[in-house]
Design an enzyme around this catalytic site. Sequence first.
Site, PDB file in Angstrom:
ATOM      1  N   ASN A  65      23.595 -16.461  18.001  1.00 38.76           N
ATOM      2  CA  ASN A  65      24.139 -15.632  19.083  1.00 38.76           C
ATOM      3  C   ASN A  65      25.601 -15.338  18.737  1.00 38.76           C
ATOM      4  O   ASN A  65      26.458 -16.193  18.903  1.00 38.76           O
ATOM      5  CB  ASN A  65      24.027 -16.394  20.408  1.00 38.76           C
ATOM      6  CG  ASN A  65      24.686 -15.648  21.558  1.00 38.76           C
ATOM      7  OD1 ASN A  65      25.086 -14.483  21.411  1.00 38.76           O
ATOM      8  ND2 ASN A  65      24.798 -16.299  22.697  1.00 38.76           N
TER       9      ASN A  65
ATOM     10  N   LYS B  34      27.552 -13.298  20.183  1.00 35.61           N
ATOM     11  CA  LYS B  34      28.368 -12.929  21.347  1.00 35.61           C
ATOM     12  C   LYS B  34      29.187 -11.663  21.040  1.00 35.61           C
ATOM     13  O   LYS B  34      28.696 -10.787  20.334  1.00 35.61           O
ATOM     14  CB  LYS B  34      29.229 -14.121  21.762  1.00 35.61           C
ATOM     15  CG  LYS B  34      28.357 -15.374  21.953  1.00 35.61           C
ATOM     16  CD  LYS B  34      29.014 -16.509  22.641  1.00 35.61           C
ATOM     17  CE  LYS B  34      27.992 -17.645  22.756  1.00 35.61           C
ATOM     18  NZ  LYS B  34      28.481 -18.796  23.488  1.00 35.61           N
TER      19      LYS B  34
ATOM     20  N   HIS C 162      21.147 -15.535  29.310  1.00 35.82           N
ATOM     21  CA  HIS C 162      22.126 -16.472  28.743  1.00 35.82           C
ATOM     22  C   HIS C 162      23.105 -16.891  29.840  1.00 35.82           C
ATOM     23  O   HIS C 162      23.433 -16.090  30.724  1.00 35.82           O
ATOM     24  CB  HIS C 162      22.872 -15.799  27.575  1.00 35.82           C
ATOM     25  CG  HIS C 162      23.768 -16.755  26.848  1.00 35.82           C
ATOM     26  ND1 HIS C 162      25.021 -17.075  27.308  1.00 35.82           N
ATOM     27  CD2 HIS C 162      23.573 -17.473  25.719  1.00 35.82           C
ATOM     28  CE1 HIS C 162      25.567 -17.957  26.471  1.00 35.82           C
ATOM     29  NE2 HIS C 162      24.715 -18.216  25.500  1.00 35.82           N
TER      30      HIS C 162
ATOM     31  N   GLU D 222      26.171 -17.099  29.974  1.00 32.75           N
ATOM     32  CA  GLU D 222      27.343 -16.214  30.149  1.00 32.75           C
ATOM     33  C   GLU D 222      26.949 -14.962  30.933  1.00 32.75           C
ATOM     34  O   GLU D 222      27.770 -14.407  31.674  1.00 32.75           O
ATOM     35  CB  GLU D 222      27.950 -15.878  28.774  1.00 32.75           C
ATOM     36  CG  GLU D 222      28.706 -17.085  28.209  1.00 32.75           C
ATOM     37  CD  GLU D 222      28.745 -17.185  26.702  1.00 32.75           C
ATOM     38  OE1 GLU D 222      28.484 -16.188  26.007  1.00 32.75           O
ATOM     39  OE2 GLU D 222      29.038 -18.294  26.206  1.00 32.75           O
TER      40      GLU D 222
ATOM     41  N   GLU E 219      20.085 -24.616  27.253  1.00 35.17           N
ATOM     42  CA  GLU E 219      21.505 -24.627  26.911  1.00 35.17           C
ATOM     43  C   GLU E 219      22.307 -25.215  28.069  1.00 35.17           C
ATOM     44  O   GLU E 219      22.653 -24.491  29.021  1.00 35.17           O
ATOM     45  CB  GLU E 219      21.986 -23.206  26.620  1.00 35.17           C
ATOM     46  CG  GLU E 219      21.304 -22.573  25.433  1.00 35.17           C
ATOM     47  CD  GLU E 219      22.192 -21.515  24.798  1.00 35.17           C
ATOM     48  OE1 GLU E 219      22.512 -21.655  23.623  1.00 35.17           O
ATOM     49  OE2 GLU E 219      22.582 -20.569  25.499  1.00 35.17           O
TER      50      GLU E 219
ATOM     51  N   GLY F 239      30.163 -23.869  23.588  1.00 41.49           N
ATOM     52  CA  GLY F 239      31.515 -23.510  23.150  1.00 41.49           C
ATOM     53  C   GLY F 239      32.550 -24.592  23.410  1.00 41.49           C
ATOM     54  O   GLY F 239      33.749 -24.360  23.268  1.00 41.49           O
TER      55      GLY F 239
ATOM     56  N   SER G 120      26.953 -26.012  21.165  1.00 39.94           N
ATOM     57  CA  SER G 120      27.739 -26.694  20.129  1.00 39.94           C
ATOM     58  C   SER G 120      26.887 -27.278  19.005  1.00 39.94           C
ATOM     59  O   SER G 120      27.187 -28.349  18.479  1.00 39.94           O
ATOM     60  CB  SER G 120      28.631 -27.768  20.749  1.00 39.94           C
ATOM     61  OG  SER G 120      29.586 -27.166  21.623  1.00 39.94           O
TER      62      SER G 120
HETATM   63  P1  PGA Z   1      27.922 -22.495  20.990  1.00 43.53           P
HETATM   64  O1  PGA Z   1      27.153 -21.373  21.849  1.00 43.53           O
HETATM   65  O2  PGA Z   1      27.022 -22.870  19.845  1.00 43.53           O
HETATM   66  O3  PGA Z   1      29.187 -21.849  20.557  1.00 43.53           O
HETATM   67  O4  PGA Z   1      28.134 -23.664  21.919  1.00 43.53           O
HETATM   68  C1  PGA Z   1      25.769 -21.458  22.083  1.00 43.53           C
HETATM   69  C2  PGA Z   1      25.305 -20.291  22.927  1.00 43.53           C
HETATM   70  O5  PGA Z   1      26.037 -19.871  23.831  1.00 43.53           O
HETATM   71  O6  PGA Z   1      24.192 -19.770  22.735  1.00 43.53           O
END
Ligand code: PGA
Length: 250
Positions: free
Chosen positions: A10, A12, A96, A98, A168, A174, A214
Amino acid sequence: MSRKALIAANWKMFKTPAEAKAFVDAFLPLVAGHDRDEIALFPSPVLLPTVIEAAKGSNVAVGAQNIHFAEEGAYTGETSLGQLKAVGGTHTLIGHSERRQYFAETDEIVNKKLHTALKHGVVPIVCVGEVLAEREAGKTAEVLKTQVTGAFVGITPEAAAPIVIAYEPVWAIGTGKTATPEIAVDAHKIIRAQVAKLLGAEVAANVRILYGGSVKPDNATSLIGQEEIDGALVGGASLKPDSFAAIVKY
Ligand code: PGA
């Protein structure tokens, strides 16, 4: 049990077309011939044609980070499933955290998007996960069950085969705070049990549940190596070809 793992990137809101092309050109040789797992990249919509063209004929699929549930219409700023398919996209993330957090996506919207994705034969990756306050309040199971149930309204066992779920935990995205394999496995079991309740044991046994939050090269094996964990959805560590390739080859 033979669930093939899916390792998904992903990206983003990162990368220009030139950077995206450079990634694919560097990444493909690193994973050439790798067929133990499925691999998919999720770039911003404006990058899709570039990434799809660069990955053509390879073992790497490309999808959208978000789609709209309508076939077409006056929805400024949105992308339809038909548009995604027309440029060669085969997968899409849905819901997701976000999107839920910053763009007010509800379980009802996630459900509508899931129906439209299945109708178009696009592989949906439905994202679920609890925020820190919910975990601390002992509400993780309740939140996961509610999100899965809401996403799956009106989905029949016959239609469910392509669906992938990504667990998640929002507190792990993040932040560098990865869920321990035990935490992830527990959550995956709750999700799989809920799928069994809604759609039956066979669908539940076959549905792939990815872990995200992460994931890095040095923790990928301990997570994806778990029987319950059928791949990973990777944000930050998917932006560099060598890092993402190392995760793919966990
Ligand atoms: P990250 O993001 O690996 O940076 O924690 C995962 C995601 O949002 O799919």
